[in-house]
Design a protein around this motif. Structure first.
Motif, mmCIF file in Angstrom:
data_model
loop_
_atom_site.group_PDB
_atom_site.id
_atom_site.type_symbol
_atom_site.label_atom_id
_atom_site.label_comp_id
_atom_site.label_asym_id
_atom_site.label_seq_id
_atom_site.Cartn_x
_atom_site.Cartn_y
_atom_site.Cartn_z
ATOM 1 N N ARG A 77 -37.520 -118.893 -9.897
ATOM 2 C CA ARG A 77 -36.575 -120.003 -9.676
ATOM 3 C C ARG A 77 -35.202 -119.479 -9.261
ATOM 4 O O ARG A 77 -34.549 -120.037 -8.353
ATOM 5 C CB ARG A 77 -36.452 -120.847 -10.954
ATOM 6 N N LEU A 78 -34.740 -118.425 -9.903
ATOM 7 C CA LEU A 78 -33.456 -117.828 -9.539
ATOM 8 C C LEU A 78 -33.470 -117.341 -8.097
ATOM 9 O O LEU A 78 -32.478 -117.482 -7.366
ATOM 10 C CB LEU A 78 -33.143 -116.666 -10.487
ATOM 11 N N ALA A 79 -34.602 -116.775 -7.667
ATOM 12 C CA ALA A 79 -34.705 -116.260 -6.297
ATOM 13 C C ALA A 79 -34.527 -117.366 -5.269
ATOM 14 O O ALA A 79 -33.888 -117.166 -4.225
ATOM 15 C CB ALA A 79 -36.051 -115.567 -6.097
ATOM 16 N N VAL A 80 -35.078 -118.543 -5.536
ATOM 17 C CA VAL A 80 -34.918 -119.665 -4.599
ATOM 18 C C VAL A 80 -33.442 -120.067 -4.520
ATOM 19 O O VAL A 80 -32.909 -120.302 -3.423
ATOM 20 C CB VAL A 80 -35.807 -120.857 -5.018
ATOM 21 N N SER A 81 -32.775 -120.122 -5.667
ATOM 22 C CA SER A 81 -31.342 -120.444 -5.665
ATOM 23 C C SER A 81 -30.537 -119.367 -4.953
ATOM 24 O O SER A 81 -29.611 -119.668 -4.180
ATOM 25 C CB SER A 81 -30.833 -120.603 -7.102
ATOM 26 N N ASN A 82 -30.877 -118.105 -5.202
ATOM 27 C CA ASN A 82 -30.168 -117.005 -4.543
ATOM 28 C C ASN A 82 -30.369 -117.035 -3.032
ATOM 29 O O ASN A 82 -29.444 -116.743 -2.256
ATOM 30 C CB ASN A 82 -30.652 -115.662 -5.091
ATOM 31 N N LEU A 83 -31.588 -117.372 -2.602
ATOM 32 C CA LEU A 83 -31.856 -117.443 -1.168
ATOM 33 C C LEU A 83 -31.057 -118.571 -0.522
ATOM 34 O O LEU A 83 -30.488 -118.393 0.569
ATOM 35 C CB LEU A 83 -33.348 -117.637 -0.914
ATOM 36 N N ALA A 84 -30.998 -119.717 -1.185
ATOM 37 C CA ALA A 84 -30.203 -120.826 -0.642
ATOM 38 C C ALA A 84 -28.739 -120.421 -0.482
ATOM 39 O O ALA A 84 -28.105 -120.697 0.544
ATOM 40 C CB ALA A 84 -30.328 -122.048 -1.554
ATOM 41 N N ALA A 85 -28.205 -119.738 -1.484
ATOM 42 C CA ALA A 85 -26.821 -119.279 -1.416
ATOM 43 C C ALA A 85 -26.638 -118.230 -0.328
ATOM 44 O O ALA A 85 -25.608 -118.204 0.371
ATOM 45 C CB ALA A 85 -26.394 -118.718 -2.770
ATOM 46 N N ARG A 86 -27.633 -117.382 -0.163
ATOM 47 C CA ARG A 86 -27.585 -116.319 0.858
ATOM 48 C C ARG A 86 -27.555 -116.918 2.266
ATOM 49 O O ARG A 86 -26.772 -116.495 3.129
ATOM 50 C CB ARG A 86 -28.801 -115.422 0.677
ATOM 51 N N LEU A 103 -43.181 -123.339 2.502
ATOM 52 C CA LEU A 103 -42.807 -124.086 1.310
ATOM 53 C C LEU A 103 -42.132 -123.077 0.390
ATOM 54 O O LEU A 103 -42.805 -122.326 -0.319
ATOM 55 C CB LEU A 103 -44.026 -124.696 0.617
ATOM 56 N N VAL A 104 -40.829 -123.002 0.455
ATOM 57 C CA VAL A 104 -40.099 -122.002 -0.328
ATOM 58 C C VAL A 104 -39.878 -122.594 -1.717
ATOM 59 O O VAL A 104 -38.932 -123.344 -1.948
ATOM 60 C CB VAL A 104 -38.777 -121.622 0.345
#
Length: 403
Positions: free
Chosen positions: A106-115, A77-78
């Motif tokens: 929250r930013l990390a989840v967005s960054n991971l999705a973009a990554r 559950l990311v």
């Protein structure tokens, strides 16, 4: 390692889905590199990809092999919601720091999705809403305060009273906080994808290789291995999960046990939107759906780390989790098709420990504890790579060992 853990047992659901193989070579001679990463799970994979992308030479070792530690046991559950609610974390570390920790998560989840998108990693990422249900830790009025606190921090959240909660999600509870933007994915495919990208960038993988000693100086770190060869690096990153070396400070953490099940695929019986669901309870129950309609449900955590005792409880805990899941969603077939158990770490605040070890500036540790391991691994790959590149991450003090 002063303590080697049997990190998991049982059969995690991810064994039902094939992940790419990650090739490794034996370590037969002494080697030198810019960065040595110990650990080839999700944390090590994120570090390896980030550092090789920055142009560093990287060697990774693991005493088991790629993805053979805790990574296959995660329920993935990311999400950005930290184990410790924002209202409670504010009383622990101060309002401003708590808000920033949540924003960075929250930013990390967005960054991971973009990554994942940028690297074209085939791990089935799907954006999911999240429901935080009223429970024994936070009741309905507490959840209203939690939703207000999140909005004040700039994080969109909505409090749902029982009527809308039942109408929109089919959940009969006293209330919930609704959040947006989390990710469901396959953790083994993500880890393998990141490791293979690092391999394309000339990383070198050696396994099984066990690190047995660390000596650091002002200019380098030398790691001895059980079979004899040494690895000399400018920087060392310890991504060993819940197996810690003596050099890592005894931070405010503990190792506990957890259990999880996964059902057969039943996509037509899932709740609307397949939102992540977790409880404001202790111990809490949490659940998500897979892409093919299985329900993964876990919890029932216990404050002990003894593997024999943990494993002996697998059948009883699986039955209990299935029973709780059935009470929430009576239409589901909650019989476990997969059941597993594992050890993981928690901290009082729910925040990880990330960064250089005090008095050892060339040795960096990644301790992504709590229920946000993958999210914290993304944060670690940002903070540690910045440090190795000689840059300051403004949020590094939030997660540092001397915080």
């Amino acid at each position: 390692m002063p303590r080697k853990l049997d990190l998991r047992s049982g059969r995690p659901v991810w064994s039902a889905y094939r992940a790419p193989a990650v090739p490794t070579d034996p370590l037969t001679r002494d080697v030198k590199t810019d960065v040595l990463i110990v650990g080839m799970g999700i944390s090590g994979a994120m570090m390896a990809e980030a550092l090789t992308s920055d142009g560093h030479s990287v060697v990774c070792i693991d005493r088991r092999g790629p993805m053979k530690g805790s990574t296959p046991a995660t329920t993935a559950l990311v999400q950005f919601e930290i184990d410790q609610p924002l209202t409670k974390l504010s009383t622990m570390i101060g309002k401003a720091s708590a808000q920033q920790a949540w924003r960075r998560s929250r930013l990390a989840v967005s960054n991971l999705a973009a990554r994942i998108d940028r690297l074209s990693i085939n791990c089935g990422p799907t954006r999911r809403q999240s429901l935080y249900l009223a429970g024994t830790v936070l009741g309905p009025s507490d959840l209203r305060d939690e939703a207000d606190a999140r909005r004040e921090a700039g994080i969109a959240s909505t409090y749902l009273s029982p009527g809308p909660l039942a109408e929109q999600f089919g959940v009969d509870r006293d209330g919930a906080v609704l959040s947006h933007g989390n990710i469901a994915l396959d953790p083994r495919k993500l880890t393998a994808g990141l490791l293979l990208k690092a391999l394309e960038n000339k990383a070198r993988f050696h396994a099984p290789v066990e690190a047995t000693g660390i000596e650091d100086s002002a200019h380098e770190v030398v790691v001895a291995t059980r079979d004899g060869p040494t690895i000399t690096a400018k920087h060392l990153v310890l991504a060993t999960g819940y197996e810690l070396t003596d050099i890592v400070p005894a931070a405010a953490h503990q190792i506990i046990s957890t259990w999880a099940i996964a059902t057969r695929p039943q996509p037509r019986k899932l709740w609307p939107g397949s939102a992540f669901i977790w409880e404001a309870s202790d111990p809490y129950l949490y659940m998500r759906a897979t892409a093919d309609g299985r329900v993964i449900c876990g919890g029932e955590d216990e404050d002990f780390a003894d593997e024999t005792r943990r494993d002996a409880l697998l059948a009883a805990k699986s039955e209990r989790i299935a029973e709780k899941l059935g009470r929430l969603f009576p239409r589901l077939d909650t019989r476990p098709q997969f059941a597993w158990t594992g050890s993981f770490g928690t901290t009082t605040t729910g925040l990880p420990y990330i960064g250089a070890i005090p008095r050892h500036p060339r040795i960096h540790a990644v301790m992504g504890y709590g229920g946000n391991g993958i999210t914290f691994s993304q944060i670690a790959s940002e903070i540690v790579s910045s440090s190795i590149n000689g840059l300051d991450d403004t949020d590094a003090p939030l997660f540092a060992f001397n915080r």
